[in-house]
Motif scaffolding. Structure first.
Motif, mmCIF file in Angstrom:
data_model
loop_
_atom_site.group_PDB
_atom_site.id
_atom_site.type_symbol
_atom_site.label_atom_id
_atom_site.label_comp_id
_atom_site.label_asym_id
_atom_site.label_seq_id
_atom_site.Cartn_x
_atom_site.Cartn_y
_atom_site.Cartn_z
ATOM 1 N N ASP A 224 0.897 -1.157 0.050
ATOM 2 C CA ASP A 224 0.168 -0.019 0.044
ATOM 3 C C ASP A 224 0.832 1.167 0.121
ATOM 4 N N GLY A 225 1.909 1.182 -0.435
ATOM 5 C CA GLY A 225 2.939 2.438 -0.589
ATOM 6 C C GLY A 225 3.728 2.802 0.699
ATOM 7 N N ASN A 226 3.078 2.407 1.894
ATOM 8 C CA ASN A 226 3.885 2.971 3.009
ATOM 9 C C ASN A 226 3.766 1.905 4.000
ATOM 10 N N ALA B 12 9.689 5.031 -0.372
ATOM 11 C CA ALA B 12 9.692 3.521 -0.434
ATOM 12 C C ALA B 12 10.475 2.996 -1.688
ATOM 13 N N ASP B 13 10.597 3.801 -2.721
ATOM 14 C CA ASP B 13 11.238 3.179 -3.784
ATOM 15 C C ASP B 13 12.618 3.352 -3.865
#
Length: 160
Positions: free
Chosen positions: A83-85, A126-127
């Motif tokens: 969920d991205g985080n 996150a990337d």
């Protein structure tokens, strides 16, 4: 799996070390640290699964997670962002092979699946996550997004 605090195992109260998501920025910390297992504590499956100890600290440039992974091969560990985080660290520790005729006097080392999840703060990038594994410690480095830190607008509110 729920994102709500876990209330199972007959231990009562919230367990931030359960397999459910731990949000240090929104969840309250339990007052009785003695419920985390150890001497006299019961260890049901969900609690045993979460026994991977993780330290989380940060500096100006990054968040650093250090997870105990003694006896776990790096091929058996998975690091993901959901969920991205949400940082998810999972894997499996296999049991030592039993030999016929061996008599076990005591078994204290845990084995089986483990999983920990952490909600990353807004400034986490996150990337750009990097992972290394050395001397039984998995190290996950999450860089901070400098733009997110600069955009943070803080203003003081007067108290009436």
């Amino acid at each position: 799996m729920s994102l709500m605090p876990w209330f199972g195992g007959g231990r009562g109260g919230m367990d931030p070390f359960s397999s459910d998501l731990w949000d240090p920025f929104g969840a309250s910390w339990p007052l009785d640290a003695g419920r985390r297992g150890g001497e006299g504590g019961s260890r049901d499956d969900a609690t045993a699964m979460a026994r991977t100890n993780v330290d989380w600290h940060e500096n100006d440039k990054e968040h650093i997670f250090s997870a105990e992974s003694v006896g776990v091969r790096k091929e058996d560990v998975k690091v993901e962002v959901e969920d991205g985080n949400v940082l998810k660290i999972s894997g499996e520790k296999t049991r030592e092979e039993e030999h016929k005729g061996d008599a076990w006097n005591r078994v204290e080392r845990s084995f089986g699946s483990f999983m920990r999840r952490f909600r990353l703060p807004e400034n986490a990038k996150a990337d750009g996550i990097r992972c290394t594994m050395q001397d039984g410690v998995l190290r996950v480095v999450v860089p901070k997004d400098e733009q997110a830190q600069k955009q943070r607008n803080v203003r003081s509110i007067d108290i009436a």
